[in-house]
Write a protein that holds these residues in place. Structure first.
Motif, mmCIF file in Angstrom:
data_model
loop_
_atom_site.group_PDB
_atom_site.id
_atom_site.type_symbol
_atom_site.label_atom_id
_atom_site.label_comp_id
_atom_site.label_asym_id
_atom_site.label_seq_id
_atom_site.Cartn_x
_atom_site.Cartn_y
_atom_site.Cartn_z
ATOM 1 N N ALA A 124 51.487 66.695 47.007
ATOM 2 C CA ALA A 124 51.989 65.223 47.310
ATOM 3 C C ALA A 124 51.085 64.148 47.548
ATOM 4 N N MET A 125 50.057 64.418 48.308
ATOM 5 C CA MET A 125 49.062 63.632 48.350
ATOM 6 C C MET A 125 48.363 63.186 47.216
ATOM 7 N N GLY A 126 48.253 64.276 46.282
ATOM 8 C CA GLY A 126 47.385 64.117 45.102
ATOM 9 C C GLY A 126 48.420 63.262 44.341
ATOM 10 N N ILE A 127 49.789 63.526 44.486
ATOM 11 C CA ILE A 127 50.578 62.450 43.217
ATOM 12 C C ILE A 127 50.471 61.348 43.901
ATOM 13 N N CYS A 128 50.450 60.833 45.347
ATOM 14 C CA CYS A 128 50.445 59.687 45.630
ATOM 15 C C CYS A 128 49.162 58.872 45.216
ATOM 16 N N ASN A 129 47.992 59.789 45.280
ATOM 17 C CA ASN A 129 46.694 59.173 45.092
ATOM 18 C C ASN A 129 46.378 58.914 43.682
ATOM 19 N N LEU A 130 47.200 59.610 42.768
ATOM 20 C CA LEU A 130 46.917 59.542 41.326
ATOM 21 C C LEU A 130 47.648 58.240 40.898
ATOM 22 N N ARG A 131 48.812 57.754 41.565
ATOM 23 C CA ARG A 131 49.386 56.517 41.167
ATOM 24 C C ARG A 131 48.383 55.379 41.263
ATOM 25 N N HIS A 132 47.117 55.301 42.107
ATOM 26 C CA HIS A 132 46.305 54.290 42.343
ATOM 27 C C HIS A 132 44.997 54.542 41.922
ATOM 28 N N ILE A 133 44.714 55.488 41.134
ATOM 29 C CA ILE A 133 43.252 56.196 40.951
ATOM 30 C C ILE A 133 42.895 54.816 40.056
ATOM 31 N N ARG A 134 43.251 54.321 39.077
ATOM 32 C CA ARG A 134 42.740 53.463 38.198
ATOM 33 C C ARG A 134 42.015 52.164 39.043
ATOM 34 N N GLU A 135 43.009 51.636 39.951
ATOM 35 C CA GLU A 135 42.732 50.569 41.024
ATOM 36 C C GLU A 135 41.317 50.945 41.708
ATOM 37 N N GLU A 136 41.275 52.233 42.320
ATOM 38 C CA GLU A 136 40.154 52.639 43.029
ATOM 39 C C GLU A 136 39.017 52.602 42.065
ATOM 40 N N ILE A 137 39.034 53.171 40.962
ATOM 41 C CA ILE A 137 37.850 53.311 40.288
ATOM 42 C C ILE A 137 37.283 51.901 39.897
ATOM 43 N N ALA A 138 38.416 50.937 39.647
ATOM 44 C CA ALA A 138 37.989 49.625 39.132
ATOM 45 C C ALA A 138 37.276 49.049 40.250
ATOM 46 N N LYS A 139 37.807 49.094 41.748
ATOM 47 C CA LYS A 139 37.312 48.775 42.986
ATOM 48 C C LYS A 139 35.812 49.365 43.063
ATOM 49 N N ARG A 140 35.569 50.481 42.829
ATOM 50 C CA ARG A 140 34.235 51.222 43.039
ATOM 51 C C ARG A 140 33.277 50.379 42.023
ATOM 52 N N LYS A 141 33.682 50.251 40.738
ATOM 53 C CA LYS A 141 33.131 49.451 39.974
ATOM 54 C C LYS A 141 32.263 48.299 40.236
ATOM 55 N N VAL A 142 32.904 47.527 41.030
ATOM 56 C CA VAL A 142 32.713 46.118 41.405
ATOM 57 C C VAL A 142 31.539 46.586 42.480
ATOM 58 N N VAL A 143 31.919 47.446 43.582
ATOM 59 C CA VAL A 143 30.568 47.852 44.576
ATOM 60 C C VAL A 143 29.497 48.271 43.715
ATOM 61 N N VAL A 144 29.628 49.214 42.993
ATOM 62 C CA VAL A 144 28.332 49.737 42.117
ATOM 63 C C VAL A 144 27.715 48.521 41.225
ATOM 64 N N GLU A 145 28.472 47.630 40.619
ATOM 65 C CA GLU A 145 27.786 46.504 39.923
ATOM 66 C C GLU A 145 26.823 45.438 41.189
ATOM 67 N N ARG A 146 27.630 45.339 42.353
ATOM 68 C CA ARG A 146 26.997 44.371 43.139
ATOM 69 C C ARG A 146 25.421 45.270 43.672
#
Ligand SMILES: *Cc1c(COP(=O)(O)O)cnc(C)c1O
Length: 369
Positions: A234-256
């Motif tokens: 169930a936790m996996g199902i919930c997190n999978l809904r948001h994974i693309r935003e998560e990765i996009a946010k990480r990208k911003v951090v990495v670029e900084r």
């Protein structure tokens, strides 16, 4: 003093979203053993990862350990020591002999130019690691494996959601094992999966994670217990809904981070690999002490004094663990030994603020003498 900064921070769905997802379990009382959440999570993952088939496990380690068992591998396995304990332990716990190959100084994955020189008549498989989500040279590994009739089991624990030439990374090799540990880009609290092509292998994996049980009265394998429970699914199902935003946010951090550290003498950053859609899992920095003016341990301690937790990841090499004392020598893998002694992964998670990144980089750069 500002708050402490951990090296990672688990992503979480909204509390209400998780409660909603687990609600029906209170009524059904079906808490584990491949229930509806397990099935749903498995289907959604196959689609997201772009793989033919997967099975779910309690964690990434058991996916790896049982995959090696399911493939009936014997003898020697070519792998790298620049990895987490799990990779080497999965090999050794299957009574296989790890043969350590050096790594590429650029992307830290197995140095494919050295694999063939390590093959003997006992070699059965290659277990490469997609370190930090960097993709191994999958084409060359596949060529070598075909030529010498070897199995390939990827440790893809760092590579969730990574694609190479538009294909899910889990579609390469005989099996790829993912980890959904709380510290990873994507998690199900604890959890893991193995992706594979061969349906027969899938049946073997399924039985091995459930005591070797084939039917109500038939147990024809000596299996373990490595089933994923419904709360984790169930936790996996919930997190999978948001994974693309998560990765996009990480990208911003990495670029900084890159904007501060790219081009600094004595600092080497993770490469941008051609054809790879990355997941920004980690931000490793290699400090070449002579040029930089401080070594990795000094940077680590300096950050710690400021309440910032970086990680010596991976250090030490698995081949030098106390449990293998005297068995392997670091001199056989000089690049891996050098990187293990000079790399630091800096804090990275979706919610890390850009101000914190600026502060971390300032402290790192102040270490220079
Ligand atoms: C996390 C990790 C594993 C093990 O995964 P678990 O889910 O914690 O069992 C295996 N290999 C590597 C490289 C990892 O980082």
């Amino acid at each position: 003093m500002p708050d402490k900064i951990a090296v990672t921070r688990s992503s979480m769905p909204a509390y209400e979203e998780y409660c909603e997802e687990i609600k029906e379990m209170w009524d059904s009382r079906w808490l584990t053993n491949m229930g509806t959440k397990h099935k749903k999570f498995q289907n959604e993952l196959e689609e997201f990862l772009g793989v033919e088939a997967i099975d779910l496990f309690t964690n990434g380690h058991m996916a790896l350990e049982l995959s090696l068992q399911a493939l009936n591998i014997t003898g020697e396995v070519i792998t790298t020591p620049f990895t987490f304990a799990s990779t080497t332990h999965a090999i050794v716990r299957n009574r296989l002999e790890p043969v350590f190959c050096d790594i590429s100084p650029v992307d830290f994955t197995i140095d494919v130019s050295q694999i063939e020189s390590l093959i003997t008549e006992k070699t059965c498989a290659i277990v490469p690691v997609h370190v930090y989500g960097n993709v191994c040279n999958v084409e060359e590994i596949s060529r070598i494996a075909q030529k010498h009739h070897l199995r390939v089991i990827y440790d893809a624990a760092h590579a969730f959601g990574v694609t190479y030439r538009g294909k899910g990374i889990g579609s390469y090799g005989d099996v790829s094992c993912f980890s959904f540990h709380a510290s990873k880009v994507f998690h199900s609290i604890e959890g893991g999966a193995a992706s594979f092509h061969d349906p027969e292998l899938g049946l073997d994996l399924y039985r091995l994670k459930n005591f070797g049980i084939r039917g109500p009265e038939v147990v024809d394998g000596v299996g373990a217990n490595a089933k994923m429970n419904e709360f984790c699914a169930a936790m996996g199902i919930c997190n999978l809904r948001h994974i693309r935003e998560e990765i996009a946010k990480r990208k911003v951090v990495v670029e900084r981070y890159r904007s501060h550290l790219e081009g600094v003498a004595g600092i080497r950053l993770n490469p941008v690999q051609e054809g790879v859609e990355t997941n920004y899992a980690y931000f490793p920095v290699v400090f070449e002490a002579e040029q930089f003016g401080a070594d990795r341990d000094e940077v680590f301690m300096n950050l710690e004094e400021h309440g910032i937790m970086a990680r010596k990841y991976f250090y030490p090499l698995t081949s030098l663990f106390d449990c293998f004392r005297g068995k392997y020598v670091a001199a056989r893998t000089p690049v891996a030994a050098h990187i293990a002694g000079s790399v630091l992964t800096l804090p990275l998670y979706a919610e890390l603020s850009l101000e914190d990144v600026d502060r971390i980089c300032e402290i790192v750069l102040q270490c220079r003498k």
